[in-house]
Scaffold this active site. Sequence first.
Site, PDB file in Angstrom:
ATOM      1  N   GLN A 243     -37.287 -91.678  19.526  1.00  0.00           N
ATOM      2  CA  GLN A 243     -36.920 -90.776  20.565  1.00  0.00           C
ATOM      3  C   GLN A 243     -36.219 -91.738  21.708  1.00  0.00           C
ATOM      4  O   GLN A 243     -36.480 -91.617  22.991  1.00  0.00           O
ATOM      5  CB  GLN A 243     -38.244 -90.072  20.896  1.00  0.00           C
ATOM      6  CG  GLN A 243     -38.546 -89.068  20.142  1.00  0.00           C
ATOM      7  CD  GLN A 243     -37.661 -87.774  20.081  1.00  0.00           C
ATOM      8  OE1 GLN A 243     -36.936 -87.648  20.971  1.00  0.00           O
ATOM      9  NE2 GLN A 243     -37.478 -87.237  19.168  1.00  0.00           N
ATOM     10  N   SER A 244     -35.112 -92.512  21.573  1.00  0.00           N
ATOM     11  CA  SER A 244     -34.546 -93.182  22.414  1.00  0.00           C
ATOM     12  C   SER A 244     -33.630 -92.722  23.255  1.00  0.00           C
ATOM     13  O   SER A 244     -32.548 -91.849  22.631  1.00  0.00           O
ATOM     14  CB  SER A 244     -34.019 -94.591  21.745  1.00  0.00           C
ATOM     15  OG  SER A 244     -32.904 -95.147  22.611  1.00  0.00           O
ATOM     16  N   ASN A 245     -33.714 -92.523  24.730  1.00  0.00           N
ATOM     17  CA  ASN A 245     -32.568 -91.731  25.264  1.00  0.00           C
ATOM     18  C   ASN A 245     -31.449 -92.471  25.214  1.00  0.00           C
ATOM     19  O   ASN A 245     -30.369 -91.965  25.446  1.00  0.00           O
ATOM     20  CB  ASN A 245     -33.462 -91.636  26.732  1.00  0.00           C
ATOM     21  CG  ASN A 245     -34.593 -90.825  26.934  1.00  0.00           C
ATOM     22  OD1 ASN A 245     -34.654 -89.820  26.418  1.00  0.00           O
ATOM     23  ND2 ASN A 245     -35.823 -91.380  27.290  1.00  0.00           N
TER      24      ASN A 245
ATOM     25  N   ALA B 159     -30.127 -94.317  23.030  1.00  0.00           N
ATOM     26  CA  ALA B 159     -29.538 -94.218  21.679  1.00  0.00           C
ATOM     27  C   ALA B 159     -28.770 -92.774  21.980  1.00  0.00           C
ATOM     28  O   ALA B 159     -27.610 -92.823  21.611  1.00  0.00           O
ATOM     29  CB  ALA B 159     -30.683 -94.027  20.632  1.00  0.00           C
TER      30      ALA B 159
END
Length: 337
Positions: free
Chosen positions: A74-76, A78
Amino acid sequence: MHLSRFPRVHLAHLPTPLEPMPRLSKELGTDIWIKRDDCTGLSTGGNKTRKLEFLMAEAEAQGADMVMTQGATQSNHARQTAAAAARMGINCHILLEDRTGYNNANYNHNGNVLLDHLHGAATQKYPGGHDMVAEMEKVAEQKRAEGHKVYVIPGGGSNPTGALGYVNCAFELLGQFNDRGLKVDRIVHATGSSGTQAGLVAGLCAMNANIPLLGIGTRAPRPKQEQMVFDLAQKTADMLGCPGVVSREAVVANTDYVGDGYGLPTKAGIEAIQMFAELDGILLDPVYSAKGAAGLIDLARKGAFKDERVVFLHTGGAVGLFGYDFAFDHDDRWVTG
Ligand SMILES: *Cc1c(COP(=O)(O)O)cnc(C)c1O
Protein backbone atom coordinates in the site's frame (compact mmCIF):
# COMPACT_ATOMS: atom_id res chain seq x y z
CA MET A 1 19.23 28.28 -1.64
CA HIS A 2 18.24 29.13 -5.16
CA LEU A 3 15.86 26.27 -5.90
CA SER A 4 15.00 27.39 -9.41
CA ARG A 5 18.43 26.32 -10.62
CA PHE A 6 17.34 22.67 -10.22
CA PRO A 7 15.26 21.02 -12.95
CA ARG A 8 11.64 20.73 -11.87
CA VAL A 9 8.37 19.66 -13.42
CA HIS A 10 5.34 21.36 -11.95
CA LEU A 11 3.05 18.56 -10.83
CA ALA A 12 1.78 19.87 -7.49
CA HIS A 13 -1.06 22.19 -6.57
CA LEU A 14 0.91 24.77 -4.62
CA PRO A 15 0.88 26.42 -2.20
CA THR A 16 -1.11 23.88 -0.21
CA PRO A 17 -3.54 25.41 2.29
CA LEU A 18 -2.57 26.16 5.88
CA GLU A 19 -5.69 25.90 8.03
CA PRO A 20 -6.66 26.04 11.70
CA MET A 21 -8.16 22.91 13.29
CA PRO A 22 -10.65 24.56 15.64
CA ARG A 23 -12.35 21.50 17.09
CA LEU A 24 -9.23 19.37 17.60
CA SER A 25 -7.53 22.42 19.15
CA LYS A 26 -10.40 22.82 21.59
CA GLU A 27 -10.41 19.10 22.40
CA LEU A 28 -6.66 19.08 23.14
CA GLY A 29 -6.30 22.57 24.61
CA THR A 30 -3.50 23.30 22.13
CA ASP A 31 -3.62 25.63 19.13
CA ILE A 32 -3.24 23.19 16.22
CA TRP A 33 -3.00 24.15 12.55
CA ILE A 34 -2.74 21.82 9.62
CA LYS A 35 -0.60 22.14 6.49
CA ARG A 36 -2.57 20.36 3.81
CA ASP A 37 0.07 18.43 1.90
CA ASP A 38 -2.63 15.80 1.49
CA CYS A 39 -3.89 18.28 -1.13
CA THR A 40 -0.83 18.46 -3.39
CA GLY A 41 -2.77 17.02 -6.32
CA LEU A 42 -1.52 14.09 -8.45
CA SER A 43 -3.75 11.07 -7.87
CA THR A 44 -5.31 12.37 -4.61
CA GLY A 45 -2.11 14.03 -3.38
CA GLY A 46 0.36 13.46 -0.57
CA ASN A 47 3.94 14.33 0.27
CA LYS A 48 5.55 12.40 -2.61
CA THR A 49 4.24 14.90 -5.18
CA ARG A 50 6.70 17.56 -4.01
CA LYS A 51 9.62 15.13 -4.22
CA LEU A 52 8.54 13.88 -7.63
CA GLU A 53 8.65 17.40 -9.06
CA PHE A 54 12.43 17.27 -8.78
CA LEU A 55 12.92 13.51 -9.31
CA MET A 56 10.82 13.31 -12.47
CA ALA A 57 12.57 16.38 -13.88
CA GLU A 58 15.89 14.57 -13.40
CA ALA A 59 14.45 11.46 -15.09
CA GLU A 60 13.31 13.58 -18.04
CA ALA A 61 16.67 15.39 -18.26
CA GLN A 62 18.40 11.99 -18.45
CA GLY A 63 16.10 10.88 -21.28
CA ALA A 64 14.48 8.08 -19.26
CA ASP A 65 11.62 6.15 -20.88
CA MET A 66 10.97 4.18 -17.69
CA VAL A 67 10.97 5.01 -13.99
CA MET A 68 11.28 2.31 -11.39
CA THR A 69 10.67 2.45 -7.67
CA GLN A 70 9.78 0.22 -4.72
CA GLY A 71 7.67 0.29 -1.59
CA ALA A 72 5.20 -1.63 0.55
CA THR A 73 2.03 -3.07 -1.05
CA GLN A 74 0.00 0.00 0.00
CA SER A 75 2.76 2.46 -0.92
CA ASN A 76 1.57 6.02 -1.49
CA HIS A 77 4.92 6.78 -3.08
CA ALA A 78 4.37 4.03 -5.67
CA ARG A 79 0.91 5.39 -6.51
CA GLN A 80 2.11 8.96 -6.90
CA THR A 81 5.10 7.87 -8.98
CA ALA A 82 2.75 5.91 -11.25
CA ALA A 83 0.58 9.01 -11.69
CA ALA A 84 3.56 11.30 -12.39
CA ALA A 85 4.92 8.83 -14.94
CA ALA A 86 1.51 8.63 -16.64
CA ARG A 87 1.34 12.41 -16.85
CA MET A 88 4.80 12.55 -18.45
CA GLY A 89 4.31 9.61 -20.82
CA ILE A 90 7.02 7.53 -19.15
CA ASN A 91 6.66 3.81 -18.33
CA CYS A 92 6.48 2.95 -14.64
CA HIS A 93 7.64 -0.30 -13.05
CA ILE A 94 7.06 -0.83 -9.34
CA LEU A 95 8.39 -3.46 -6.95
CA LEU A 96 6.01 -4.00 -4.04
CA GLU A 97 7.22 -5.70 -0.89
CA ASP A 98 4.78 -7.51 1.39
CA ARG A 99 5.77 -6.00 4.72
CA THR A 100 2.61 -6.96 6.63
CA GLY A 101 1.67 -10.52 5.62
CA TYR A 102 -1.97 -9.45 5.13
CA ASN A 103 -3.65 -11.64 2.55
CA ASN A 104 -6.95 -9.82 2.57
CA ALA A 105 -8.34 -8.71 -0.78
CA ASN A 106 -8.64 -4.97 -0.14
CA TYR A 107 -5.09 -4.73 1.21
CA ASN A 108 -3.68 -6.45 -1.85
CA HIS A 109 -5.89 -5.01 -4.60
CA ASN A 110 -7.73 -1.89 -3.44
CA GLY A 111 -6.52 1.57 -2.33
CA ASN A 112 -3.08 2.44 -3.68
CA VAL A 113 -2.74 -0.84 -5.62
CA LEU A 114 -5.90 -0.14 -7.60
CA LEU A 115 -4.58 3.33 -8.47
CA ASP A 116 -1.09 2.02 -9.43
CA HIS A 117 -2.81 -0.14 -12.02
CA LEU A 118 -5.24 2.58 -13.15
CA HIS A 119 -2.22 4.79 -13.92
CA GLY A 120 -0.81 2.01 -16.09
CA ALA A 121 2.10 0.93 -13.87
CA ALA A 122 3.41 -2.62 -13.89
CA THR A 123 3.73 -4.04 -10.38
CA GLN A 124 5.91 -6.91 -9.25
CA LYS A 125 5.37 -8.54 -5.87
CA TYR A 126 8.05 -9.60 -3.33
CA PRO A 127 7.75 -11.38 0.00
CA GLY A 128 8.84 -9.40 3.06
CA GLY A 129 12.47 -9.22 4.12
CA HIS A 130 14.03 -8.93 0.66
CA ASP A 131 16.86 -6.49 -0.03
CA MET A 132 14.61 -4.32 -2.16
CA VAL A 133 17.42 -1.98 -3.22
CA ALA A 134 19.35 -4.92 -4.67
CA GLU A 135 16.18 -6.38 -6.24
CA MET A 136 15.43 -3.06 -7.90
CA GLU A 137 18.95 -2.86 -9.37
CA LYS A 138 18.51 -6.39 -10.73
CA VAL A 139 15.21 -5.57 -12.44
CA ALA A 140 16.59 -2.25 -13.70
CA GLU A 141 19.49 -4.12 -15.34
CA GLN A 142 17.02 -6.50 -17.01
CA LYS A 143 15.03 -3.59 -18.37
CA ARG A 144 18.20 -1.87 -19.58
CA ALA A 145 19.20 -5.07 -21.38
CA GLU A 146 15.78 -4.92 -23.09
CA GLY A 147 16.70 -1.46 -24.36
CA HIS A 148 14.99 0.80 -21.80
CA LYS A 149 16.54 3.92 -20.37
CA VAL A 150 15.64 3.41 -16.70
CA TYR A 151 15.62 6.06 -13.96
CA VAL A 152 15.60 4.45 -10.52
CA ILE A 153 13.83 6.32 -7.71
CA PRO A 154 14.70 5.13 -4.20
CA GLY A 155 11.91 4.00 -1.86
CA GLY A 156 9.90 7.01 -0.69
CA GLY A 157 11.75 9.22 -3.19
CA SER A 158 14.20 9.93 -0.39
CA ASN A 159 17.49 11.18 -1.78
CA PRO A 160 18.81 14.76 -1.94
CA THR A 161 16.98 15.46 -5.23
CA GLY A 162 13.65 14.32 -3.76
CA ALA A 163 14.28 16.16 -0.50
CA LEU A 164 14.48 19.44 -2.46
CA GLY A 165 10.69 19.17 -2.62
CA TYR A 166 10.57 19.60 1.15
CA VAL A 167 13.14 22.39 1.15
CA ASN A 168 10.58 24.06 -1.07
CA CYS A 169 7.85 23.26 1.47
CA ALA A 170 9.94 24.86 4.24
CA PHE A 171 10.11 28.06 2.15
CA GLU A 172 6.38 27.88 1.51
CA LEU A 173 5.55 27.40 5.21
CA LEU A 174 7.71 30.32 6.33
CA GLY A 175 6.09 32.50 3.66
CA GLN A 176 2.62 31.56 4.92
CA PHE A 177 3.57 32.17 8.57
CA ASN A 178 5.05 35.56 7.68
CA ASP A 179 2.17 36.65 5.46
CA ARG A 180 -0.38 35.88 8.18
CA GLY A 181 1.70 37.11 11.08
CA LEU A 182 1.42 33.62 12.54
CA LYS A 183 3.98 32.81 15.19
CA VAL A 184 4.52 29.06 15.03
CA ASP A 185 6.28 27.22 17.84
CA ARG A 186 6.63 23.75 16.34
CA ILE A 187 6.01 21.64 13.25
CA VAL A 188 5.05 17.97 13.65
CA HIS A 189 4.75 15.30 10.94
CA ALA A 190 5.06 11.57 10.25
CA THR A 191 8.54 10.45 9.18
CA GLY A 192 9.43 7.27 7.31
CA SER A 193 12.07 7.03 4.58
CA SER A 194 13.24 10.45 5.87
CA GLY A 195 13.15 12.69 2.78
CA THR A 196 10.34 14.86 4.11
CA GLN A 197 12.01 15.60 7.41
CA ALA A 198 15.48 15.94 5.84
CA GLY A 199 14.24 18.49 3.30
CA LEU A 200 12.35 20.45 5.95
CA VAL A 201 15.33 20.45 8.33
CA ALA A 202 17.70 21.56 5.58
CA GLY A 203 15.33 24.34 4.50
CA LEU A 204 14.51 25.53 8.03
CA CYS A 205 18.18 25.52 9.08
CA ALA A 206 19.26 27.29 5.89
CA MET A 207 16.70 30.03 6.63
CA ASN A 208 17.63 30.08 10.31
CA ALA A 209 13.91 29.78 11.03
CA ASN A 210 14.29 28.66 14.64
CA ILE A 211 11.16 26.55 14.53
CA PRO A 212 11.61 23.10 16.12
CA LEU A 213 10.58 20.20 13.91
CA LEU A 214 9.41 16.89 15.32
CA GLY A 215 9.21 13.76 13.19
CA ILE A 216 6.98 10.99 14.52
CA GLY A 217 8.43 7.65 13.43
CA THR A 218 6.52 4.99 11.51
CA ARG A 219 9.16 2.31 11.09
CA ALA A 220 12.74 2.53 12.45
CA PRO A 221 13.88 2.96 16.07
CA ARG A 222 14.91 6.47 17.08
CA PRO A 223 18.72 6.31 16.69
CA LYS A 224 18.43 4.85 13.19
CA GLN A 225 15.63 7.23 12.16
CA GLU A 226 17.49 10.33 13.35
CA GLN A 227 20.74 9.19 11.73
CA MET A 228 18.95 8.62 8.39
CA VAL A 229 17.35 12.07 8.55
CA PHE A 230 20.59 13.76 9.60
CA ASP A 231 22.65 12.11 6.83
CA LEU A 232 20.14 13.03 4.15
CA ALA A 233 19.63 16.57 5.51
CA GLN A 234 23.38 17.18 5.33
CA LYS A 235 23.56 15.89 1.75
CA THR A 236 20.57 18.04 0.85
CA ALA A 237 22.20 21.13 2.37
CA ASP A 238 25.36 20.35 0.35
CA MET A 239 23.28 20.15 -2.81
CA LEU A 240 21.62 23.48 -1.92
CA GLY A 241 25.00 25.12 -1.65
CA CYS A 242 24.89 25.62 2.12
CA PRO A 243 27.01 22.82 3.55
CA GLY A 244 27.19 22.59 7.34
CA VAL A 245 23.95 24.46 8.14
CA VAL A 246 22.20 21.40 9.60
CA SER A 247 23.00 20.81 13.25
CA ARG A 248 22.52 17.37 14.76
CA GLU A 249 20.22 18.92 17.41
CA ALA A 250 17.82 20.10 14.72
CA VAL A 251 17.02 16.46 13.90
CA VAL A 252 14.48 15.07 16.37
CA ALA A 253 12.36 11.96 15.96
CA ASN A 254 9.99 10.37 18.43
CA THR A 255 9.46 6.69 17.57
CA ASP A 256 7.15 5.78 20.45
CA TYR A 257 4.11 5.47 18.17
CA VAL A 258 5.29 2.84 15.67
CA GLY A 259 3.46 0.03 17.47
CA ASP A 260 4.11 -3.51 16.24
CA GLY A 261 5.79 -2.38 13.05
CA TYR A 262 5.61 -0.62 9.72
CA GLY A 263 2.20 -0.78 8.07
CA LEU A 264 0.52 -2.35 11.10
CA PRO A 265 -2.25 -0.11 12.45
CA THR A 266 -2.17 0.90 16.12
CA LYS A 267 -5.04 1.57 18.50
CA ALA A 268 -3.82 5.14 19.05
CA GLY A 269 -3.55 5.62 15.28
CA ILE A 270 -7.11 4.42 14.71
CA GLU A 271 -8.28 6.81 17.45
CA ALA A 272 -6.39 9.64 15.71
CA ILE A 273 -8.09 8.81 12.41
CA GLN A 274 -11.50 8.95 14.10
CA MET A 275 -10.71 12.22 15.88
CA PHE A 276 -9.44 14.03 12.77
CA ALA A 277 -12.36 12.73 10.70
CA GLU A 278 -15.08 13.45 13.26
CA LEU A 279 -13.76 16.72 14.69
CA ASP A 280 -12.43 18.55 11.64
CA GLY A 281 -13.44 16.47 8.61
CA ILE A 282 -9.85 15.49 7.75
CA LEU A 283 -8.86 12.03 6.49
CA LEU A 284 -5.63 10.44 7.72
CA ASP A 285 -4.06 7.12 6.69
CA PRO A 286 -3.28 4.18 9.01
CA VAL A 287 0.39 3.73 7.99
CA TYR A 288 1.85 7.23 8.36
CA SER A 289 -0.30 10.26 9.13
CA ALA A 290 -2.36 8.40 11.77
CA LYS A 291 0.77 7.48 13.70
CA GLY A 292 2.07 11.05 13.32
CA ALA A 293 -1.25 12.38 14.59
CA ALA A 294 -1.30 9.79 17.42
CA GLY A 295 2.02 11.26 18.57
CA LEU A 296 0.69 14.80 18.24
CA ILE A 297 -2.43 13.96 20.25
CA ASP A 298 -0.66 11.99 22.97
CA LEU A 299 2.08 14.60 23.45
CA ALA A 300 -0.51 17.40 23.53
CA ARG A 301 -2.49 15.50 26.19
CA LYS A 302 0.70 15.09 28.21
CA GLY A 303 1.28 18.86 28.08
CA ALA A 304 4.36 18.72 25.86
CA PHE A 305 3.10 21.62 23.71
CA LYS A 306 1.88 23.88 26.51
CA ASP A 307 1.04 27.38 25.22
CA GLU A 308 2.40 26.50 21.80
CA ARG A 309 0.98 26.93 18.33
CA VAL A 310 1.71 23.66 16.53
CA VAL A 311 1.46 23.00 12.81
CA PHE A 312 0.74 19.40 11.85
CA LEU A 313 2.04 18.71 8.35
CA HIS A 314 -0.47 16.31 6.81
CA THR A 315 1.56 14.10 4.48
CA GLY A 316 -1.48 12.46 2.83
CA GLY A 317 -2.16 8.78 2.23
CA ALA A 318 -5.93 8.58 2.83
CA VAL A 319 -6.29 6.30 -0.22
CA GLY A 320 -4.68 3.65 1.99
CA LEU A 321 -7.88 3.62 4.10
CA PHE A 322 -9.51 1.52 1.37
CA GLY A 323 -6.80 -1.10 1.78
CA TYR A 324 -7.26 -1.13 5.56
CA ASP A 325 -11.04 -1.23 5.99
CA PHE A 326 -10.62 -4.28 8.25
CA ALA A 327 -8.89 -2.09 10.85
CA PHE A 328 -12.17 -0.29 11.61
CA ASP A 329 -15.23 -1.51 13.39
CA HIS A 330 -18.16 0.72 12.47
CA ASP A 331 -21.04 -1.64 13.15
CA ASP A 332 -22.43 0.84 15.68
CA ARG A 333 -22.82 3.49 12.94
CA TRP A 334 -25.69 1.50 11.41
CA VAL A 335 -28.88 2.55 13.06
CA THR A 336 -32.44 1.51 12.48
CA GLY A 337 -35.15 4.08 11.85
C1 LIG B 1 5.91 8.47 2.55
C2 LIG B 1 4.95 9.04 3.51
C3 LIG B 1 5.39 9.63 4.71
C4 LIG B 1 6.82 9.65 5.15
O1 LIG B 1 7.60 10.53 4.41
P1 LIG B 1 9.15 10.22 4.24
O2 LIG B 1 9.65 11.30 3.40
O3 LIG B 1 9.22 8.85 3.61
O4 LIG B 1 9.77 10.19 5.59
C5 LIG B 1 4.44 10.20 5.55
N1 LIG B 1 3.13 10.15 5.24
C6 LIG B 1 2.67 9.57 4.11
C7 LIG B 1 1.21 9.55 3.89
C8 LIG B 1 3.56 8.99 3.21
O5 LIG B 1 3.09 8.41 2.10
